[in-house]
Design an enzyme around this catalytic site. Structure first.
Site, short mmCIF file in Angstrom:
data_model
loop_
_atom_site.label_atom_id
_atom_site.label_comp_id
_atom_site.label_asym_id
_atom_site.label_seq_id
_atom_site.Cartn_x
_atom_site.Cartn_y
_atom_site.Cartn_z
N HIS A 1 -1.58 1.68 7.41
CA HIS A 1 -2.05 1.56 6.03
C HIS A 1 -1.93 2.91 5.35
O HIS A 1 -2.23 3.95 5.95
CB HIS A 1 -3.50 1.06 5.99
N CYS B 1 0.83 -1.20 0.00
CA CYS B 1 0.00 0.00 0.00
C CYS B 1 0.87 1.25 0.00
O CYS B 1 0.47 2.30 -0.54
CB CYS B 1 -0.94 0.00 1.20
#
Length: 857
Positions: A588, A153
């Site tokens: 994230h 990510c």
């Protein structure tokens, strides 16, 4: 905007007859090698070939088929996009079949002529179309997700943020012919293909960035494996590699005007640098910052040579003249033959080298640079000036490079040392409560701090954002509000150098209390700002979760400019922001990006792409922000040029303009002067090595458009006739002969040296210099290696140079040394005499006894 035309692909003639229905039917099949089914199968377009293979998301049998059969063209059965393996780019069949422009001019000459050049087959007016979206295309481009292929990510967010920077993206889409490199792992090619996939009009829902990820892992082992990495570190690694692969040498200017402003005379140095000169805030005076840095933030340095940039003009020119004089003399000796040189007739050369007054840069611990003249004696060796460090540029440096001027003032003698530093992103500290109090205190209030006040910074953001900022500022449990202007103010604040961080003054020759100032000299087209949220200690890491509010439009950098800065546009609008959710150990990454087609904001969360309101972006926990210069004048100028194109005024002359500069004109707020040097040599012709792809480098414009652009931006030179430079061709042939003769002679001399069983003396040479010479004679490096520099492998002992233990050196014969030294000069001379064997020692002793006995008789 659609990708650049690839209708010049010479392999399109090999395409057989095939219909869209046949392709759709093939898409329901499977790979003929591994039997895997779609999506993203590839069909070979070679006439008579019916092969269907899988893509890079599986075993990439389509590429294997192309390599084995030399079938170059293949079509993706999901997106119906065509790729040419030989050209390494996407091609478009429909444009190849379209009619040529009526304005096309056939200027090609007979093949085999010295100036034969394939000119553009059509006038590229469509390349000047300022519209970024056609009316019949209802879906905005650039809204393609990226698949997470194992904790990636951080990479996906960074790639989406970069993809939504129009100056960079349009270069890869419209100037694809310039994306050429022979450096591994050819990351620019992988990035170009990825950008083409993300911005294609028939965009898929997501793309798998396998090739680019593999290239990054090959460069930096840190990104291998499946652990979470830092998105900003990935950005730096990617941009550095793109710059290395795409960089081109900048022509040397006739005026070397970059110098350091530093006076050693007390009469001229009595005035101190006042706060008014630097427009600095006196807050945050402590030298201790968030990450224990002197400045409170860090600057990513470019690969430019700071020493070369700061050397005064006269000394630089003098050093160049001396080196040129020496080189000419050596070349005269070399042309007269090697016999005299190898026979030991080197006295004149050695004398010239050892007695020349050399210019030696000395860099202080603070980065200030002085130039001293010193005369070398025969007993000591001063390292000669290395090969001239060329300046390089690339699309990365054009888009992201800025310059910061740092000044350190000694509080005892008032001496000021100045350094210029290039940066591609700025790392800003996030000030705490005490720092904010100093920034906002009345006693330290300046225009710098006023610019960061919440009401002025976000007045244009609407009443909702204003209310949210008002609540955040005065509700106690939310804590103090930190704005992006506060972070900039903390970064550029005056920094006191005292205590353990005292300044080593070159004039006082002692550690002194000092003050460091920092301002922006040149502003980049896209400003990349990194907020230092992560603090890494010895045993653990922490994250600063403070919310930093930032403007979507109108970020003003005027308060942070140096007084003598020539920057015209200081206002920036937000393009994209990378956010991190979670802690320092896990989390994230996502990205919020403004689409350049419809001007709406979208959230890019790996494969998911969702439209979001502006308020959602403003409340994001920013980590990396990309701001672009905003200029209404540039927008008006593009409209004016579009109007001139629409007039279709007949013109007798057609002018060629650099396609790369044209991309700047369409995407930059300040494109700068017209620069046609990227397709011209110093003699005004096309370099022979660029003649084969000249159509990728230029765009033909009518006379009225050229006249307007030239009167508005200047630059040039004006070109309405292209020809291959005959002078460059002769120079290339001469250089090739010279390199071949050097290489052949070295091989013969080295072979004779290897066959010699007991050489009387062995010469040593620096392997660092030898590798540079080897790359030059083998054609891998265009720059000559400069004088031989053995200073790093030699130690001066009792007036003689001996080999340093463990030095990176090679062994050559006396003849080889004389051969290389006759061409390149340099030194010092380092010899290794082989140890005498036991038998030879006994024989020498017996000879001495015989001689003594003979004398007695």
């Amino acid at each position: 905007m659609p990708p650049a035309s690839s209708c010049d692909c010479p392999h399109l003639d090999c395409v057989g007859e095939i219909t869209k229905e046949e392709l759709i039917q093939k898409s329901n099949g499977h790979c003929q090698d591994c039997k895997v089914r779609g999506p993203n199968l590839w069909a070979c377009l070679e006439n008579g070939c019916a092969y269907v293979g899988c893509g890079e998301s599986h075993s990439d049998h389509s590429t294997v088929h192309s390599q084995e059969t030399r079938h170059n063209l293949t079509v993706n059965l999901t997106t119906l996009r065509v790729w040419c393996y030989a050209c390494g780019k996407e091609v478009f069949l429909e444009r190849k079949l379209g009619p040529h422009s009526p304005n096309a001019i056939d200027n090609s000459k007979a093949p085999g002529s010295p100036s034969s050049l394939k000119l553009p087959s059509h006038v590229g007016y469509e390349d000047l179309d300022m519209e970024t979206e056609e009316e019949d295309n209802l879906r905005a481009r650039g809204l393609t997700g990226l698949k997470n292929i194992g904790n990636t990510c951080y990479m996906n967010a960074a790639l989406q943020a970069l993809s939504n920077c129009p100056p960079l993206t349009q270069f890869f889409l419209e100037c694809g012919g310039l994306v050429k490199t022979d450096k591994k792992p050819a990351l620019c090619k992988s990035y170009q293909k990825l950008v083409s996939d993300l911005w294609h009009k028939n965009r898929p829902s997501y793309v798998v960035p396998t090739n680019l990820f593999q290239g990054i892992k090959a460069i930096n082992p840190m990104f291998r494996g499946y652990s979470q990495q830092d998105s900003q570190e990935f950005l730096r690694c990617l941009m550095d590699q793109l710059h290395e692969e795409l960089k081109e040498s900048v022509p040397e200017p006739s005026d070397l005007s970059t110098s350091i402003a530093m006076d050693d005379s007390p009469e001229e140095d009595n005035h101190s640098q006042s706060d008014n000169d630097f427009q600095s805030c006196e807050s945050c005076g402590s030298s201790e910052r968030a990450d224990n840095e002197v400045q409170g933030g860090s600057i990513v340095m470019d690969n430019t040579n700071e020493a070369e940039m700061l050397i005064p003009e006269q000394d630089e020119i003098q050093a160049n003249r001396e080196w040129q004089k020496e080189k000419n003399m050596i070349n005269d000796l070399y042309r007269s033959g090697f016999n005299g040189v190898m026979g030991g007739n080197n006295g004149d050369i050695d004398k010239d080298v050892d007695t020349t007054t050399e210019t030696m840069p000395i860099i202080s611990s603070q980065g200030a640079l002085k130039v001293q003249g010193r005369t070398s004696a025969v007993t000591t060796f001063s390292p000669l000036k290395n090969k001239r460090q060329r300046k390089y540029r690339s699309v990365i440096s054009d888009v992201f490079d800025g310059t910061i001027v740092s000044s350190v003032q000694c509080l005892t003698c008032d001496r000021v040392s100045v350094t210029l530093e290039n940066f591609q992103d700025i790392s800003l500290p996030i000030p705490g409560k005490e720092d904010l109090a100093k920034l906002h205190s009345a006693s330290h209030q300046t225009s710098l701090v006023k610019a960061g006040s919440c009401g002025e910074a976000y007045a244009a953001q609407g009443w909702i954002a204003f209310v949210m900022e008002y609540i955040r500022r005065f509700v106690w449990f939310w804590g103090p509000v930190v704005t992006l202007q506060d972070c900039l103010a903390a970064f550029f604040a005056r920094d006191e150098l005292k205590g353990d961080n005292m300044y080593s003054c070159e004039k006082c020759k002692k550690l002194r209390n000092g003050v460091k100032f920092c301002k922006m000299q040149n502003l980049p087209e896209i400003l990349c700002i990194h907020l230092k949220r992560f603090r890494h200690e010895l045993m653990y890491s922490t994250k600063i979760g403070t919310h930093v509010s930032f403007p979507l439009e109108g970020l003003d950098l005027q308060p942070f400019l140096a007084k003598d800065s020539s920057a015209q546009t200081t206002s920036y609008d937000l393009l994209s922001v990378i956010c991190h959710h979670g802690t320092a150990s896990s989390g994230h990454y996502i990205a919020y990006c403004r689409n350049s087609v419809n001007n709406l904001w979208y959230e890019f969360d790996d494969q998911s792409v969702t439209e979001v309101p502006e308020l959602c972006v403003q409340n994001a926990e920013a980590y990396v922000l990309f701001y672009k210069k905003s200029s209404e004048d540039a927008v008006k100028e593009r409209r004016r040029v579009s109007g001139l194109l629409s007039m279709m005024e007949p013109s007798l002359l057609q002018f060629y303009v650099s396609r790369q500069w044209l991309n700047k004109f369409k995407t930059f707020a300040e494109p700068g002067p017209i620069s046609n040097d990227d397709f011209l040599c110093v003699h005004g012709g096309v370099p022979p090595n660029k003649s084969s792809y000249i159509d990728d480098l230029v765009v033909m414009l009518p006379q009225n458009v050229w006249d307007h652009l030239y009167s508005r931006y200047g630059g040039g030179p004006a070109v309405n006739h292209l020809y291959v430079c005959h002078t460059c061709q002769i120079e290339i042939e001469k250089l090739e002969k010279r390199l071949k003769s050097e290489l052949d002679l070295f091989v013969r001399l080295n072979k004779a040296f290897q066959e010699e069983e007991s050489p009387v003396v062995i010469y040593c040479i620096s392997m660092q210099w030898f590798r540079e010479w080897e790359g030059f004679v083998k054609g891998k490096d265009n720059d000559p290696p400069g004088p031989i520099d053995n200073s790093k492998i030699a130690v001066n002992k009792n007036g003689h140079f001996i080999l340093k233990q463990g030095a990176d050196s090679g062994q050559i014969s006396e003849e080889t040394w004389n051969f290389l030294h006759s061409i390149y000069g340099g030194g010092p001379l380092v010899m290794v005499r082989p140890s005498v064997s036991h038998q030879e020692a006994e024989s020498s002793q017996s000879e001495e006894k015989i001689e003594v006995e003979t004398r007695s008789v």
